[in-house]
Scaffold this motif. Structure first.
Motif, PDB file in Angstrom:
ATOM      1  N   LYS A 129      -1.378  -5.525 -18.844  1.00 55.93           N
ATOM      2  CA  LYS A 129      -1.457  -5.205 -17.419  1.00 55.93           C
ATOM      3  C   LYS A 129      -0.437  -5.998 -16.611  1.00 55.93           C
ATOM      4  CE  LYS A 129      -6.296  -3.772 -17.371  1.00 55.93           C
ATOM      5  NZ  LYS A 129      -7.640  -4.002 -16.784  1.00 55.93           N
ATOM      6  N   LYS A 130      -0.127  -7.179 -17.096  1.00 55.69           N
ATOM      7  CA  LYS A 130       0.823  -8.047 -16.414  1.00 55.69           C
ATOM      8  C   LYS A 130       2.196  -7.393 -16.307  1.00 55.69           C
ATOM      9  CE  LYS A 130       2.579 -12.783 -16.813  1.00 55.69           C
ATOM     10  NZ  LYS A 130       2.558 -13.999 -17.655  1.00 55.69           N
ATOM     11  N   TYR A 131       2.552  -6.582 -17.302  1.00 62.81           N
ATOM     12  CA  TYR A 131       3.887  -5.983 -17.352  1.00 62.81           C
ATOM     13  C   TYR A 131       3.855  -4.475 -17.115  1.00 62.81           C
ATOM     14  CZ  TYR A 131       4.408 -10.366 -19.955  1.00 62.81           C
ATOM     15  OH  TYR A 131       4.370 -11.678 -20.343  1.00 62.81           O
ATOM     16  N   TYR A 132       2.696  -3.946 -16.773  1.00 63.58           N
ATOM     17  CA  TYR A 132       2.504  -2.498 -16.702  1.00 63.58           C
ATOM     18  C   TYR A 132       3.544  -1.807 -15.823  1.00 63.58           C
ATOM     19  CZ  TYR A 132       0.407   1.958 -15.321  1.00 63.58           C
ATOM     20  OH  TYR A 132       0.197   3.286 -15.047  1.00 63.58           O
ATOM     21  N   ALA A 133       3.725  -2.306 -14.597  1.00 58.47           N
ATOM     22  CA  ALA A 133       4.594  -1.612 -13.643  1.00 58.47           C
ATOM     23  C   ALA A 133       6.055  -1.648 -14.084  1.00 58.47           C
ATOM     24  CB  ALA A 133       4.440  -2.224 -12.251  1.00 58.47           C
ATOM     25  N   HIS A 134       6.549  -2.834 -14.441  1.00 59.55           N
ATOM     26  CA  HIS A 134       7.953  -2.957 -14.842  1.00 59.55           C
ATOM     27  C   HIS A 134       8.252  -2.088 -16.060  1.00 59.55           C
ATOM     28  CE1 HIS A 134       8.527  -5.877 -11.842  1.00 59.55           C
ATOM     29  NE2 HIS A 134       8.301  -6.980 -12.523  1.00 59.55           N
ATOM     30  N   LEU A 135       7.373  -2.130 -17.060  1.00 58.40           N
ATOM     31  CA  LEU A 135       7.608  -1.353 -18.283  1.00 58.40           C
ATOM     32  C   LEU A 135       7.557   0.146 -18.015  1.00 58.40           C
ATOM     33  CD1 LEU A 135       5.561  -3.429 -20.885  1.00 58.40           C
ATOM     34  CD2 LEU A 135       8.038  -3.105 -20.870  1.00 58.40           C
ATOM     35  N   ASN A 136       6.624   0.567 -17.184  1.00 58.73           N
ATOM     36  CA  ASN A 136       6.515   1.994 -16.883  1.00 58.73           C
ATOM     37  C   ASN A 136       7.735   2.510 -16.138  1.00 58.73           C
ATOM     38  OD1 ASN A 136       4.288   3.881 -17.547  1.00 58.73           O
ATOM     39  ND2 ASN A 136       3.030   2.114 -17.018  1.00 58.73           N
ATOM     40  N   ILE A 137       8.266   1.690 -15.236  1.00 54.26           N
ATOM     41  CA  ILE A 137       9.466   2.099 -14.508  1.00 54.26           C
ATOM     42  C   ILE A 137      10.648   2.223 -15.465  1.00 54.26           C
ATOM     43  CG2 ILE A 137      11.203   1.236 -12.883  1.00 54.26           C
ATOM     44  CD1 ILE A 137       8.890   2.684 -11.548  1.00 54.26           C
ATOM     45  N   ILE A 138      10.787   1.270 -16.384  1.00 53.29           N
ATOM     46  CA  ILE A 138      11.866   1.349 -17.374  1.00 53.29           C
ATOM     47  C   ILE A 138      11.722   2.620 -18.208  1.00 53.29           C
ATOM     48  CG2 ILE A 138      12.804   0.293 -19.469  1.00 53.29           C
ATOM     49  CD1 ILE A 138      12.141  -2.438 -18.236  1.00 53.29           C
ATOM     50  N   LYS A 139      10.499   2.895 -18.655  1.00 50.13           N
ATOM     51  CA  LYS A 139      10.262   4.093 -19.470  1.00 50.13           C
ATOM     52  C   LYS A 139      10.572   5.364 -18.680  1.00 50.13           C
ATOM     53  CE  LYS A 139       6.696   6.679 -21.927  1.00 50.13           C
ATOM     54  NZ  LYS A 139       5.267   6.775 -22.291  1.00 50.13           N
TER      55      LYS A 139
ATOM     56  N   HIS B 219      18.701  -5.108 -12.649  1.00 54.85           N
ATOM     57  CA  HIS B 219      17.457  -4.614 -13.235  1.00 54.85           C
ATOM     58  C   HIS B 219      16.791  -3.583 -12.324  1.00 54.85           C
ATOM     59  CE1 HIS B 219      17.726  -7.921 -16.078  1.00 54.85           C
ATOM     60  NE2 HIS B 219      17.797  -8.777 -15.072  1.00 54.85           N
ATOM     61  N   LEU B 220      16.044  -2.688 -12.953  1.00 58.53           N
ATOM     62  CA  LEU B 220      15.163  -1.771 -12.247  1.00 58.53           C
ATOM     63  C   LEU B 220      13.743  -2.266 -12.466  1.00 58.53           C
ATOM     64  CD1 LEU B 220      15.278   0.872 -10.605  1.00 58.53           C
ATOM     65  CD2 LEU B 220      14.835   2.111 -12.726  1.00 58.53           C
ATOM     66  N   ARG B 221      13.006  -2.451 -11.388  1.00 57.41           N
ATOM     67  CA  ARG B 221      11.672  -3.027 -11.485  1.00 57.41           C
ATOM     68  C   ARG B 221      10.661  -2.170 -10.727  1.00 57.41           C
ATOM     69  NH1 ARG B 221      13.501  -5.111 -15.371  1.00 57.41           N
ATOM     70  NH2 ARG B 221      14.002  -7.327 -15.633  1.00 57.41           N
ATOM     71  N   GLY B 222       9.376  -2.429 -10.977  1.00 53.26           N
ATOM     72  CA  GLY B 222       8.345  -1.616 -10.350  1.00 53.26           C
ATOM     73  C   GLY B 222       7.121  -2.408  -9.960  1.00 53.26           C
ATOM     74  N   PHE B 223       6.262  -1.760  -9.197  1.00 49.51           N
ATOM     75  CA  PHE B 223       4.975  -2.339  -8.821  1.00 49.51           C
ATOM     76  C   PHE B 223       4.031  -1.196  -8.488  1.00 49.51           C
ATOM     77  CE2 PHE B 223       7.354  -1.758  -4.949  1.00 49.51           C
ATOM     78  CZ  PHE B 223       6.421  -1.315  -4.021  1.00 49.51           C
ATOM     79  N   VAL B 224       2.751  -1.472  -8.593  1.00 50.96           N
ATOM     80  CA  VAL B 224       1.739  -0.488  -8.217  1.00 50.96           C
ATOM     81  C   VAL B 224       1.411  -0.709  -6.744  1.00 50.96           C
ATOM     82  CG1 VAL B 224      -0.593   0.364  -8.612  1.00 50.96           C
ATOM     83  CG2 VAL B 224       0.809  -0.370 -10.551  1.00 50.96           C
ATOM     84  N   SER B 225       1.645   0.298  -5.937  1.00 48.81           N
ATOM     85  CA  SER B 225       1.437   0.170  -4.496  1.00 48.81           C
ATOM     86  C   SER B 225      -0.043   0.004  -4.176  1.00 48.81           C
ATOM     87  CB  SER B 225       1.977   1.406  -3.775  1.00 48.81           C
ATOM     88  OG  SER B 225       1.589   1.398  -2.414  1.00 48.81           O
ATOM     89  N   GLY B 226      -0.330  -0.945  -3.304  1.00 48.68           N
ATOM     90  CA  GLY B 226      -1.699  -1.102  -2.845  1.00 48.68           C
ATOM     91  C   GLY B 226      -2.129   0.015  -1.925  1.00 48.68           C
ATOM     92  N   ILE B 227      -1.172   0.734  -1.349  1.00 51.16           N
ATOM     93  CA  ILE B 227      -1.493   1.775  -0.375  1.00 51.16           C
ATOM     94  C   ILE B 227      -2.215   2.939  -1.037  1.00 51.16           C
ATOM     95  CG2 ILE B 227      -0.521   3.462   1.238  1.00 51.16           C
ATOM     96  CD1 ILE B 227       1.767   1.451   1.736  1.00 51.16           C
ATOM     97  N   ASP B 228      -1.604   3.500  -2.082  1.00 50.96           N
ATOM     98  CA  ASP B 228      -2.185   4.692  -2.710  1.00 50.96           C
ATOM     99  C   ASP B 228      -2.290   4.596  -4.228  1.00 50.96           C
ATOM    100  OD1 ASP B 228       0.469   4.821  -3.384  1.00 50.96           O
ATOM    101  OD2 ASP B 228       0.901   6.662  -2.281  1.00 50.96           O
ATOM    102  N   GLY B 229      -1.914   3.449  -4.797  1.00 44.50           N
ATOM    103  CA  GLY B 229      -2.019   3.282  -6.246  1.00 44.50           C
ATOM    104  C   GLY B 229      -0.886   3.894  -7.030  1.00 44.50           C
ATOM    105  N   ASN B 230       0.151   4.393  -6.347  1.00 48.39           N
ATOM    106  CA  ASN B 230       1.281   4.993  -7.045  1.00 48.39           C
ATOM    107  C   ASN B 230       2.257   3.928  -7.529  1.00 48.39           C
ATOM    108  OD1 ASN B 230       0.576   7.732  -6.867  1.00 48.39           O
ATOM    109  ND2 ASN B 230       1.321   7.854  -4.770  1.00 48.39           N
ATOM    110  N   LEU B 231       3.023   4.287  -8.542  1.00 44.31           N
ATOM    111  CA  LEU B 231       4.031   3.397  -9.099  1.00 44.31           C
ATOM    112  C   LEU B 231       5.316   3.531  -8.289  1.00 44.31           C
ATOM    113  CD1 LEU B 231       4.417   1.438 -11.514  1.00 44.31           C
ATOM    114  CD2 LEU B 231       5.336   3.377 -12.799  1.00 44.31           C
ATOM    115  N   GLU B 232       5.773   2.434  -7.705  1.00 40.25           N
ATOM    116  CA  GLU B 232       6.991   2.424  -6.898  1.00 40.25           C
ATOM    117  C   GLU B 232       8.055   1.575  -7.592  1.00 40.25           C
ATOM    118  OE1 GLU B 232       7.287   4.289  -4.289  1.00 40.25           O
ATOM    119  OE2 GLU B 232       5.181   4.875  -4.108  1.00 40.25           O
TER     120      GLU B 232
END
Length: 505
Positions: free
Chosen positions: A16-26, A86-99
């Motif tokens: 879970k710690k790396y979920y957003a960054h890894l998903n954005i890379i994928k 680098h391209l990085r990501g995070f899960v938005s607190g607003i709607d739960g989407n990956l940004e």
């Protein structure tokens, strides 16, 4: 090669710690794969891809993913304090989407060393018709590479914050910037007193809006051929309803970041302009801004350059050199966004649409249709879904920790019923009452923002009417169109109901 990287990423997504960054890379690798297949009809990526920018971008994306996987396998931290592009990501607190966002960190950066300035490079609004991860800004690796070289030379961290929706001056855009800066702070140690906003053309208008929402937070503004006003994306039918109202015209004029900047007289602004074409950061716009700034005794430095020079990276280099010297003073900067009492603002924090299920079958069906339209409109502008929960599914912690969008009425929505006496709103067959306001008539519908009874820092949006079969709403895209605190609609036409009254914040 690409298949192997994607499969290995899938294996470690449980982190879970790396979920957003890894998903954005994928996700970015999948987009690049599609680009490659369009060109060569084969998804097997040769090891030697050199020359063109998109090829070098693909290699860099593959390397980024593979390096992260190797670090995770070795028990190392794969993302924090890493220099490079680098391209990085995070899960938005607003709607739960990956940004997503892009960042360049120079080789001089050190976790324990001197904090570096952060330069935030805003995109132009017209090129933001796709999600940021699939936008021209990510695809244009050559420009990113050159700008990264300038950031390396000047010893600054360069951030492409991306966007949540196509920019038009919406409060959600500065909320997105806040989430990006918060995510970045978790990975890098930058100097928060030396954050400078940069942009070309309409990117400057986005920066101005950020200053309007965070007076005193930023150290400077650096623009190349700027435009200062963003075009509205509100549809003509919706706009025509509101334009007849003085409240809307006042809001439209006051919301522009230029007025806020001239009022606050901070931070310093440096502009380079080449006297280009109208509508593309033309000289007239810059000179008009400079003239108004001088009248307000605001700090603006406008420099004219030959077109060939201003369109060269040398102009960006000059802007960066200026930006490095800027530092926010002790002006009592606001580190949290200024808040507004309207629909848009309620949707710039964590929220959930609460679907009523306690009504008769026809009522529930009509509520479903309204909720489906809200979901459709959100996805249309934000490139992803919003949270939706049925009234009986909502948890107690959600009631106090999230903004709620209640759809239906007190008889058809269980949460609305639970809070009815404390909301101060009464919807009867022949009228709607709220506070000192009373609207008489049958078939009325209301959209209203009120404070949450159990947590005044949270908001509740009410969308409903007594007879939902005849309730009409001029818009259900409240993120884009919700400049108001309250709107009461009559039956009218299905596509364009009568706007009985609108109340601004």
């Amino acid at each position: 090669m690409l298949d192997n990287v994607e499969k290995e990423i899938d294996k470690v997504l449980s982190h879970k710690k790396y979920y957003a960054h890894l998903n954005i890379i994928k996700k970015r690798l999948q987009i690049s794969r599609e680009d490659y297949i369009k060109r060569f009809g084969d998804s097997d990526i040769p090891k030697k891809l050199t020359g063109r920018g998109w090829q070098r971008r693909f290699i860099q994306e593959l390397w980024d993913g593979e390096q992260a996987l190797l670090d995770i396998e070795a028990g190392k931290e794969p993302f924090k304090h890493r220099p490079g592009l680098h391209l990085r990501g995070f899960v938005s607190g607003i709607d739960g989407n990956l940004e997503s966002y892009r960042i360049y960190v120079p080789s001089t950066y050190s976790e324990t060393g001197k904090q570096l300035p952060l330069l935030v490079l805003f995109p132009t609004a017209t090129s933001a018709a796709q999600p940021f991860i699939d936008s021209p800004y990510i695809r244009d690796y050559d420009f990113a590479d050159r700008m990264s070289a300038l950031a390396e030379k000047n010893g600054v961290i360069l951030l492409w914050p991306g966007y949540r929706k196509q920019p038009d001056g919406n409060l959600c855009e500065t909320a997105h910037l806040g989430e990006v800066l918060e995510s970045l702070k978790g990975d890098y140690n930058y100097d928060e007193r030396r954050v400078v906003l940069m942009g070309a053309c309409s990117g400057a208008a986005m920066a101005m809006d950020a200053v309007a929402d965070w007076p005193g937070r930023f150290a400077g503004l650096a623009f190349l051929n700027p435009e200062f006003v963003l075009d509205q994306t509100m549809p003509e039918k919706v706009m025509s309803q509101f334009l007849r109202r003085k409240e809307f015209r006042n809001w439209y004029m006051q919301k522009r970041g230029v007025s806020s900047f001239l009022h606050s007289k901070s931070p310093d602004v440096f502009i380079i302009n080449d006297g280009g074409d109208l509508g593309h950061g033309d000289l007239h716009a810059s000179r008009s801004f400079e003239r108004r700034a001088k009248q307000a005794d605001a700090p603006v430095d406008l420099q004219l350059r030959p077109k060939t020079e201003a369109q060269h990276l040398g102009a960006w280099d000059e802007l960066m050199q200026w930006a490095v010297e800027q530092r926010r003073g002790d002006r009592g900067g606001i580190l949290h966004r200024m808040r507004h009492n309207n629909m848009q603002d309620a949707l710039t924090e964590q929220f959930v649409v609460v679907q009523g299920t306690a009504g008769f079958s026809d009522e529930n069906r009509q509520i479903n249709e309204i909720v489906d339209k809200i979901k459709e409109e959100w996805s249309k502008v934000c490139f992803g879904p919003c949270r939706v929960a049925k009234d009986h599914e909502l948890r107690d912690e959600d009631l106090s920790n999230m903004n709620l969008v209640l759809v239906g009425n007190a008889s058809a929505n269980g949460i609305w019923k639970k809070l009815e006496k404390r909301l101060g709103v009464e919807i009867a067959e022949d009228c709607i009452r709220w506070g000192t306001h009373t609207w008489n008539g049958r078939g009325l519908a209301i959209q209203l923002v009120v404070p949450a009874p159990d947590n005044n820092s949270r908001k509740i949006v009410l969308i409903g009417g007594h007879n939902l079969s005849v309730s009409r709403f001029g818009t259900l895209n409240l993120l884009r169109d919700g400049w108001f605190k309250c709107a009461v609609w009559g039956e009218g036409d299905l596509e364009s109901p009568d706007l009985i009254e609108v109340i601004s914040e």
